[in-house]
Write a protein that holds these residues in place. Structure first.
Motif, PDB file in Angstrom:
ATOM      1  N   THR A 296       0.808  -1.208   0.000  1.00  0.00           N
ATOM      2  CA  THR A 296       0.000   0.000   0.000  1.00  0.00           C
ATOM      3  C   THR A 296       0.850   1.270   0.000  1.00  0.00           C
ATOM      4  OG1 THR A 296      -0.214  -0.153   2.421  1.00  0.00           O
ATOM      5  CG2 THR A 296      -1.949  -1.127   1.112  1.00  0.00           C
ATOM      6  N   PRO A 297       0.809   2.009  -1.117  1.00  0.00           N
ATOM      7  CA  PRO A 297       1.369   3.363  -1.134  1.00  0.00           C
ATOM      8  C   PRO A 297       0.349   4.321  -0.542  1.00  0.00           C
ATOM      9  CG  PRO A 297       0.561   2.801  -3.305  1.00  0.00           C
ATOM     10  CD  PRO A 297       0.307   1.585  -2.429  1.00  0.00           C
ATOM     11  N   GLY A 298       0.587   5.605  -0.701  1.00  0.00           N
ATOM     12  CA  GLY A 298      -0.353   6.570  -0.142  1.00  0.00           C
ATOM     13  C   GLY A 298      -0.352   6.565   1.374  1.00  0.00           C
ATOM     14  N   ILE A 299       0.796   6.264   1.972  1.00  0.00           N
ATOM     15  CA  ILE A 299       0.901   6.245   3.436  1.00  0.00           C
ATOM     16  C   ILE A 299       1.468   7.581   3.904  1.00  0.00           C
ATOM     17  CG2 ILE A 299       1.959   5.103   5.414  1.00  0.00           C
ATOM     18  CD1 ILE A 299      -0.163   3.417   3.945  1.00  0.00           C
ATOM     19  N   ARG A 300       0.773   8.191   4.830  1.00  0.00           N
ATOM     20  CA  ARG A 300       1.189   9.484   5.355  1.00  0.00           C
ATOM     21  C   ARG A 300       1.043   9.491   6.875  1.00  0.00           C
ATOM     22  NH1 ARG A 300       2.686   9.789   0.885  1.00  0.00           N
ATOM     23  NH2 ARG A 300       2.436  11.458  -0.659  1.00  0.00           N
TER      24      ARG A 300
END
Length: 230
Positions: free
Chosen positions: A175-179
């Protein structure tokens, strides 16, 4: 080997930037890094060889999407670089994904991009003319990737639980989009914090700008690792 650590997106424009960034980390610390299109097109396969020589794991994020034979041949080349994981676009279809698996061989992990985390449901329906929900599209692509004997998919953390339910527990959800909480979202639309991604079952998370653009990248990475592993 224990690969359970955040993957750092090396989204830099040059080889020198990568060298400078990696030199900030303690010698001997093994990282998992993502090499994407910008860096690969700028520096070529030599950057992969360099990072592997340092002892790091490499996710080569080129999102191949072409006719099956071309993808198969390209994957055979990538396998010779010793990458640990790479990917294709699931939209390329079942036969293309099967060809990719055959070309890459059985050892490197091969995953498929479902819908980009920068894509909203409205954009998908308008631009791709896919008139299901975003979640249904992602789950459909994940099923096709599993059918093609891929190891998993790239997806938003918001879709992990549904994908696991539709496939198997060991089907990888990267999962990308990790903030981290309070971070700028940039061009991402479907985001989640590291701890929340862990809670829903993400197997790998990819973090770029919150680490690479931090005043102290090592401290930022360590904080995200701590949150992810706790």
């Amino acid at each position: 080997m224990n690969e359970s650590r955040p993957i750092i997106a090396l989204d830099f424009p040059s080889f020198d930037d990568v060298k400078s960034f990696l030199a900030r980390f303690p010698e001997g610390e093994q990282l998992y890094v993502k090499i994407g299109m910008e860096l690969y097109y700028a520096a070529g396969p030599e950057v992969v060889r360099y990072v592997k020589k340092l002892g790091h794991w490499v996710f080569l994020d080129l999102k191949l999407h072409d006719i099956p034979n071309t993808v198969k041949s390209a994957m055979a080349v990538l396998a010779n670089l010793g990458v640990d994981m790479t990917n294709v676009h699931a939209a390329g279809g079942l036969e293309m994904m099967k060809a990719a698996r055959e070309g890459l061989g059985s050892q490197p992990k091969l995953i498929a991009v479902t819908q980009l985390t920068s894509t909203s449901q409205e954009q998908m329906q308008d631009n791709q003319n896919i008139q299901t929900s975003l979640a249904e599209s992602v789950i459909h692509y994940a099923g096709k990737a599993a059918q093609a004997a891929l190891n998993g998919v790239v997806c938003s953390a918001h879709e992990v639980e549904a994908i696991k339910a539709a496939t198997t527990d060991d089907f990888i959800c990267l999962t990308p989009g990790i903030r981290p909480a309070g971070s700028d979202l940039g061009d991402q639309k479907r985001v989640m914090t590291p701890s929340a991604a862990r809670a829903v079952g993400s197997d790998y998370i990819v973090v770029g700008r919150p680490i690479t653009q931090a005043a102290d990248p090592v401290a930022a990475y360590q904080a995200i690792c701590q949150e992810w592993q706790s």
